[in-house]
Design a protein around this motif. Structure first.
Motif, mmCIF file in Angstrom:
data_model
loop_
_atom_site.group_PDB
_atom_site.id
_atom_site.type_symbol
_atom_site.label_atom_id
_atom_site.label_comp_id
_atom_site.label_asym_id
_atom_site.label_seq_id
_atom_site.Cartn_x
_atom_site.Cartn_y
_atom_site.Cartn_z
ATOM 1 N N ALA A 160 43.903 36.948 -4.975
ATOM 2 C CA ALA A 160 44.130 38.184 -4.218
ATOM 3 C C ALA A 160 44.241 39.384 -5.149
ATOM 4 O O ALA A 160 43.733 40.469 -4.849
ATOM 5 C CB ALA A 160 45.387 38.058 -3.364
ATOM 6 N N GLN A 161 44.870 39.191 -6.302
ATOM 7 C CA GLN A 161 44.977 40.284 -7.263
ATOM 8 C C GLN A 161 43.613 40.670 -7.833
ATOM 9 O O GLN A 161 43.364 41.835 -8.138
ATOM 10 C CB GLN A 161 45.931 39.916 -8.401
ATOM 11 N N MET A 162 42.729 39.704 -7.961
ATOM 12 C CA MET A 162 41.367 40.014 -8.418
ATOM 13 C C MET A 162 40.671 40.903 -7.391
ATOM 14 O O MET A 162 40.033 41.914 -7.748
ATOM 15 C CB MET A 162 40.568 38.736 -8.634
ATOM 16 N N PHE A 163 40.778 40.555 -6.114
ATOM 17 C CA PHE A 163 40.185 41.379 -5.066
ATOM 18 C C PHE A 163 40.842 42.750 -5.015
ATOM 19 O O PHE A 163 40.180 43.760 -4.747
ATOM 20 C CB PHE A 163 40.280 40.686 -3.708
ATOM 21 N N GLU A 164 42.138 42.793 -5.273
ATOM 22 C CA GLU A 164 42.811 44.093 -5.298
ATOM 23 C C GLU A 164 42.252 44.972 -6.412
ATOM 24 O O GLU A 164 42.167 46.199 -6.260
ATOM 25 C CB GLU A 164 44.320 43.907 -5.459
ATOM 26 N N GLY A 165 41.860 44.359 -7.533
ATOM 27 C CA GLY A 165 41.225 45.116 -8.599
ATOM 28 C C GLY A 165 39.923 45.746 -8.129
ATOM 29 O O GLY A 165 39.614 46.895 -8.474
ATOM 30 N N LEU A 166 39.152 45.008 -7.324
ATOM 31 C CA LEU A 166 37.912 45.558 -6.772
ATOM 32 C C LEU A 166 38.210 46.666 -5.770
ATOM 33 O O LEU A 166 37.521 47.696 -5.745
ATOM 34 C CB LEU A 166 37.102 44.454 -6.092
ATOM 35 N N ILE A 167 39.230 46.474 -4.954
ATOM 36 C CA ILE A 167 39.591 47.497 -3.970
ATOM 37 C C ILE A 167 40.087 48.755 -4.669
ATOM 38 O O ILE A 167 39.807 49.878 -4.228
ATOM 39 C CB ILE A 167 40.632 46.945 -2.973
ATOM 40 N N ALA A 202 30.252 46.377 -0.674
ATOM 41 C CA ALA A 202 30.050 46.533 0.768
ATOM 42 C C ALA A 202 30.623 45.329 1.511
ATOM 43 O O ALA A 202 31.218 45.460 2.577
ATOM 44 C CB ALA A 202 28.561 46.693 1.077
ATOM 45 N N ARG A 203 30.469 44.139 0.933
ATOM 46 C CA ARG A 203 31.038 42.930 1.551
ATOM 47 C C ARG A 203 32.558 43.005 1.615
ATOM 48 O O ARG A 203 33.173 42.530 2.572
ATOM 49 C CB ARG A 203 30.624 41.686 0.770
ATOM 50 N N VAL A 204 33.160 43.594 0.609
ATOM 51 C CA VAL A 204 34.615 43.768 0.622
ATOM 52 C C VAL A 204 35.004 44.802 1.672
ATOM 53 O O VAL A 204 35.944 44.601 2.450
ATOM 54 C CB VAL A 204 35.124 44.198 -0.774
ATOM 55 N N MET A 205 34.275 45.900 1.741
ATOM 56 C CA MET A 205 34.620 47.004 2.633
ATOM 57 C C MET A 205 34.521 46.628 4.103
ATOM 58 O O MET A 205 35.281 47.138 4.924
ATOM 59 C CB MET A 205 33.745 48.211 2.311
ATOM 60 N N LEU A 224 36.495 38.998 2.587
ATOM 61 C CA LEU A 224 37.949 38.817 2.650
ATOM 62 C C LEU A 224 38.377 37.770 3.665
ATOM 63 O O LEU A 224 39.572 37.530 3.846
ATOM 64 C CB LEU A 224 38.624 40.155 2.974
ATOM 65 N N VAL A 225 37.400 37.147 4.330
ATOM 66 C CA VAL A 225 37.721 36.097 5.307
ATOM 67 C C VAL A 225 38.453 34.964 4.591
ATOM 68 O O VAL A 225 38.032 34.511 3.520
ATOM 69 C CB VAL A 225 36.445 35.576 5.979
ATOM 70 N N LEU A 226 39.562 34.532 5.151
ATOM 71 C CA LEU A 226 40.415 33.464 4.620
ATOM 72 C C LEU A 226 41.182 33.877 3.357
ATOM 73 O O LEU A 226 41.853 33.049 2.750
ATOM 74 C CB LEU A 226 39.604 32.182 4.342
ATOM 75 N N GLU A 227 41.067 35.159 2.960
ATOM 76 C CA GLU A 227 41.858 35.647 1.841
ATOM 77 C C GLU A 227 43.162 36.244 2.372
ATOM 78 O O GLU A 227 43.385 36.313 3.575
ATOM 79 C CB GLU A 227 41.067 36.693 1.040
ATOM 80 N N ASN A 228 44.025 36.694 1.469
ATOM 81 C CA ASN A 228 45.314 37.270 1.862
ATOM 82 C C ASN A 228 45.105 38.463 2.796
ATOM 83 O O ASN A 228 44.286 39.341 2.507
ATOM 84 C CB ASN A 228 46.075 37.702 0.604
ATOM 85 N N GLU A 229 45.852 38.502 3.891
ATOM 86 C CA GLU A 229 45.633 39.548 4.900
ATOM 87 C C GLU A 229 45.955 40.949 4.381
ATOM 88 O O GLU A 229 45.473 41.948 4.927
ATOM 89 C CB GLU A 229 46.446 39.265 6.152
ATOM 90 N N ARG A 230 46.740 41.048 3.314
ATOM 91 C CA ARG A 230 47.053 42.386 2.792
ATOM 92 C C ARG A 230 45.807 43.070 2.241
ATOM 93 O O ARG A 230 45.748 44.304 2.167
ATOM 94 C CB ARG A 230 48.141 42.321 1.725
ATOM 95 N N LEU A 231 44.803 42.280 1.861
ATOM 96 C CA LEU A 231 43.567 42.867 1.354
ATOM 97 C C LEU A 231 42.848 43.628 2.464
ATOM 98 O O LEU A 231 42.374 44.747 2.263
ATOM 99 C CB LEU A 231 42.665 41.778 0.778
ATOM 100 N N GLN A 232 42.759 43.022 3.640
ATOM 101 C CA GLN A 232 42.135 43.712 4.769
ATOM 102 C C GLN A 232 42.948 44.923 5.182
ATOM 103 O O GLN A 232 42.392 45.960 5.578
ATOM 104 C CB GLN A 232 41.977 42.753 5.948
ATOM 105 N N ARG A 276 44.575 46.855 3.195
ATOM 106 C CA ARG A 276 44.257 47.924 2.250
ATOM 107 C C ARG A 276 42.918 48.574 2.584
ATOM 108 O O ARG A 276 42.767 49.795 2.476
ATOM 109 C CB ARG A 276 44.236 47.387 0.817
ATOM 110 N N ILE A 277 41.956 47.766 2.977
ATOM 111 C CA ILE A 277 40.661 48.316 3.366
ATOM 112 C C ILE A 277 40.810 49.173 4.627
ATOM 113 O O ILE A 277 40.226 50.261 4.737
ATOM 114 C CB ILE A 277 39.634 47.190 3.597
ATOM 115 N N ASN A 278 41.602 48.697 5.582
ATOM 116 C CA ASN A 278 41.852 49.479 6.801
ATOM 117 C C ASN A 278 42.467 50.832 6.455
ATOM 118 O O ASN A 278 42.105 51.867 7.034
ATOM 119 C CB ASN A 278 42.777 48.717 7.745
ATOM 120 N N LEU A 279 43.404 50.820 5.512
ATOM 121 C CA LEU A 279 44.053 52.059 5.104
ATOM 122 C C LEU A 279 43.056 53.001 4.437
ATOM 123 O O LEU A 279 43.111 54.229 4.639
ATOM 124 C CB LEU A 279 45.212 51.754 4.151
ATOM 125 N N LEU A 280 42.135 52.457 3.653
ATOM 126 C CA LEU A 280 41.121 53.284 3.021
ATOM 127 C C LEU A 280 40.281 54.003 4.072
ATOM 128 O O LEU A 280 40.044 55.217 3.971
ATOM 129 C CB LEU A 280 40.219 52.425 2.130
#
Length: 213
Positions: free
Chosen positions: A73-80, A123-126, A131-139, A141-145
């Motif tokens: 999840a922290q790796m994905f947060e780096g991308l976000i 684009a897949r992250v956005m 993010l399917v099946l990943e930590n919900e906080r990642l989605q 963060r994208i919603n907040l963006l």
């Protein structure tokens, strides 16, 4: 990964096998992990990426990954973080340089779609596909963006509505900004679902004219 104009970016992974085997200098491994994750995400039809697959791509152990990131999840947060800094930074530049509010809104939307086109993995992250099946906080963060992007658009469009002597500038701005963000997300979804064959900026000028008609 690439950001439009002069925004910072994360470079593509080295293609030279000898360069890939060379041990990175201190502090560079974290960047290399993010570059490789982004590269794996941009492969059409890519399945959910595991830390084992990422480690194999980097030719390191999974334990080596966790020395730099506490979790995937922290790796994905780096991308976000990269997505946020790139897009919001460019939006701020547009606000500073473009005096016309309608043109500001158009450039914000164009910048968002150009970023997705140049960075298919992002684009897949956005759109949440990665993010399917990943930590919900990642989605979240994208919603907040997207909430922040819509807020910028709403501000521009309210000014535009006021300049056009609208009787309901706030309502007009709320409706148009919501439609523009929905259009952008739809374009990015189509880009991802087509295996990156349908470009988000396809006939963009004509679409923008319709959105602001």
């Amino acid at each position: 990964m690439t950001a439009p104009d002069d925004a910072s970016s994360i470079a593509e992974p080295a293609k030279d096998p000898a360069a890939a085997r060379k041990r990175p200098a201190p502090g560079q491994r974290r960047q290399q992990i993010l570059e490789t994750l982004a590269h794996m995400l941009q492969q059409p039809g890519a399945e959910r990426i595991t830390t084992a697959a990422l480690a194999a791509q980097l030719q390191v152990s999974e334990a080596a990954l966790y020395r730099h990131f506490a979790s995937k999840a922290q790796m994905f947060e780096g991308l976000i973080d990269f997505i946020e800094q790139s897009i919001l930074g460019l939006i701020n530049q547009i606000a500073e340089r473009e005096p016309d509010p309608a043109a500001q809104a158009q450039r914000i939307l164009a910048t968002l779609l150009q970023f997705a086109e140049k960075n298919p993995g992002m684009a897949r992250v956005m759109v949440g596909d990665a993010l399917v099946l990943e930590n919900e906080r990642l989605q979240q963060r994208i919603n907040l963006l997207f909430d922040k992007i819509e807020s910028h658009l709403r501000q521009c469009l309210r000014q535009h509505a006021e300049s056009q002597a609208s009787a309901t500038p706030t309502v007009d701005a709320q409706v148009r900004s919501a439609v523009m963000v929905a259009f952008a997300i739809g374009r990015m979804h189509r880009h991802v679902r087509s295996g990156f064959k349908r470009q988000p900026t396809e006939q963009l000028d004509a679409c923008l004219r319709q959105l602001l008609a």
